[in-house]
Design a protein around this motif. Structure first.
Motif, mmCIF file in Angstrom:
data_model
loop_
_atom_site.group_PDB
_atom_site.id
_atom_site.type_symbol
_atom_site.label_atom_id
_atom_site.label_comp_id
_atom_site.label_asym_id
_atom_site.label_seq_id
_atom_site.Cartn_x
_atom_site.Cartn_y
_atom_site.Cartn_z
ATOM 1 N N PRO A 135 -2.224 -15.404 -3.447
ATOM 2 C CA PRO A 135 -2.448 -15.819 -2.052
ATOM 3 C C PRO A 135 -1.407 -15.201 -1.121
ATOM 4 N N PRO A 136 -1.765 -14.950 0.121
ATOM 5 C CA PRO A 136 -0.807 -14.369 1.069
ATOM 6 C C PRO A 136 0.506 -15.141 1.143
ATOM 7 N N ALA A 137 0.451 -16.466 1.101
ATOM 8 C CA ALA A 137 1.676 -17.271 1.209
ATOM 9 C C ALA A 137 2.576 -17.128 -0.004
ATOM 10 N N GLU A 138 2.033 -16.626 -1.129
ATOM 11 C CA GLU A 138 2.808 -16.472 -2.357
ATOM 12 C C GLU A 138 3.248 -15.027 -2.593
ATOM 13 N N LEU A 139 2.856 -14.119 -1.698
ATOM 14 C CA LEU A 139 3.102 -12.701 -1.955
ATOM 15 C C LEU A 139 4.591 -12.381 -2.036
ATOM 16 N N ALA A 140 5.388 -12.901 -1.112
ATOM 17 C CA ALA A 140 6.830 -12.619 -1.121
ATOM 18 C C ALA A 140 7.479 -13.160 -2.390
ATOM 19 N N ALA A 141 7.113 -14.387 -2.799
ATOM 20 C CA ALA A 141 7.686 -14.964 -4.017
ATOM 21 C C ALA A 141 7.287 -14.157 -5.246
ATOM 22 N N PHE A 142 6.050 -13.664 -5.259
ATOM 23 C CA PHE A 142 5.602 -12.858 -6.397
ATOM 24 C C PHE A 142 6.422 -11.575 -6.517
ATOM 25 N N TRP A 143 6.657 -10.903 -5.400
ATOM 26 C CA TRP A 143 7.429 -9.656 -5.465
ATOM 27 C C TRP A 143 8.908 -9.921 -5.723
ATOM 28 N N ASP A 144 9.398 -11.082 -5.346
ATOM 29 C CA ASP A 144 10.757 -11.471 -5.749
ATOM 30 C C ASP A 144 10.827 -11.658 -7.265
ATOM 31 N N LEU A 145 9.775 -12.236 -7.849
ATOM 32 C CA LEU A 145 9.704 -12.377 -9.303
ATOM 33 C C LEU A 145 9.735 -11.005 -9.971
ATOM 34 N N LEU A 146 8.978 -10.064 -9.422
ATOM 35 C CA LEU A 146 8.973 -8.718 -9.997
ATOM 36 C C LEU A 146 10.356 -8.087 -9.930
ATOM 37 N N ARG A 147 11.050 -8.309 -8.839
ATOM 38 C CA ARG A 147 12.402 -7.773 -8.704
ATOM 39 C C ARG A 147 13.309 -8.320 -9.808
ATOM 40 N N ARG A 148 13.169 -9.607 -10.122
ATOM 41 C CA ARG A 148 13.981 -10.205 -11.181
ATOM 42 C C ARG A 148 13.565 -9.706 -12.564
ATOM 43 N N ALA A 149 12.279 -9.354 -12.711
ATOM 44 C CA ALA A 149 11.781 -8.927 -14.018
ATOM 45 C C ALA A 149 12.105 -7.465 -14.333
ATOM 46 N N LEU A 150 12.407 -6.677 -13.306
ATOM 47 C CA LEU A 150 12.624 -5.239 -13.516
ATOM 48 C C LEU A 150 14.080 -4.923 -13.840
#
Length: 225
Positions: free
Chosen positions: A127-142
């Motif tokens: 969802p649009p409201a979760e997009l920033a949190a999702f990409w923050d998760l990716l940053r932590r996973a990389l």
């Protein structure tokens, strides 16, 4: 996009409903997936994307993409929230060292870092409201120097979707062969708009339309100021 009306007052738990849909769809997923996707073309595109090292696949489903990633990865971890999907994926990957994780991506936290995080047709379910949190998760996973690699539907796929009007998040209705109806988040991005959005979120990305219905992308986190 065809529209149906959903009660605006329905405070739906979109994540639970989306997981329920994929749990119910597991037995027919491979057949319907082949009907909706241009797999030969997308497989060729996948060959051109930078996938290597320790690889994490998000929303692996029945493992159709997992099997394509396995000979390019030093280690491979595949995550999905639907146990029925994971059962099929484990069978498909039998004999490999693939690590499987059952978890809702929106409540999951990585226990290690990866050189590549791959997701096919998952970003449109965020969802649009979760997009920033999702990409923050990716940053932590990389891991340092790592990248996110993704494939997804473009706006043209709207013609085959049934939009739920007035839903609190962009939602489509999906129907299974048993006649049951399910709801899923569906946010159709375009390459240029998604590139700008990711830049605002602190990512450098290269996103291209690969055919009229799909785009592929590579994104790397920018250094924070």
């Amino acid at each position: 996009m065809h529209g149906t009306r959903e009660s605006h007052g329905e405070a739906a738990d979109w994540s639970e409903r989306q997981i329920a849909y994929y749990r119910a769809r597991a037995t027919e997923y491979d057949t319907t997936y082949a009907d909706r996707m241009h797999m030969p073309l997308l497989t060729k595109i996948l060959d051109e994307l930078p996938i290597s090292g320790d690889v994490l696949e998000l929303a692996c489903g029945t493992g159709q993409w997992t099997q394509l990633l396995s000979n390019r990865a030093s280690t491979l971890t595949a995550l999905d929230a639907a146990p029925e999907m994971l059962d099929v994926a484990r069978g498909r990957m039998r004999g490999t060292a693939t690590r499987f994780i059952e978890s809702d991506i929106f409540s999951w936290e990585p226990d290690r870092q990866y050189d590549t995080v791959f997701f096919a047709f998952w970003l449109s379910h965020v969802p649009p409201a979760e997009l920033a949190a999702f990409w923050d998760l990716l940053r932590r996973a990389l891991a340092p120097g790592g990248c996110a690699v993704f494939l997804d539907d473009s706006h043209a796929k709207a013609e085959i979707e049934e939009l739920v009007v007035q839903a609190q998040v962009p939602t489509v209705r999906r129907r299974l062969s048993d006649g049951s109806q399910h709801l899923a988040v569906k946010v159709l991005h375009d390459a240029a708009g998604l590139t700008r959005r990711l830049y605002d979120l602190g990512w450098e990305s290269h996103i291209e339309q690969v055919d009229p219905y799909h785009f592929g992308g590579i994104a790397r986190p920018r250094e924070r100021a």
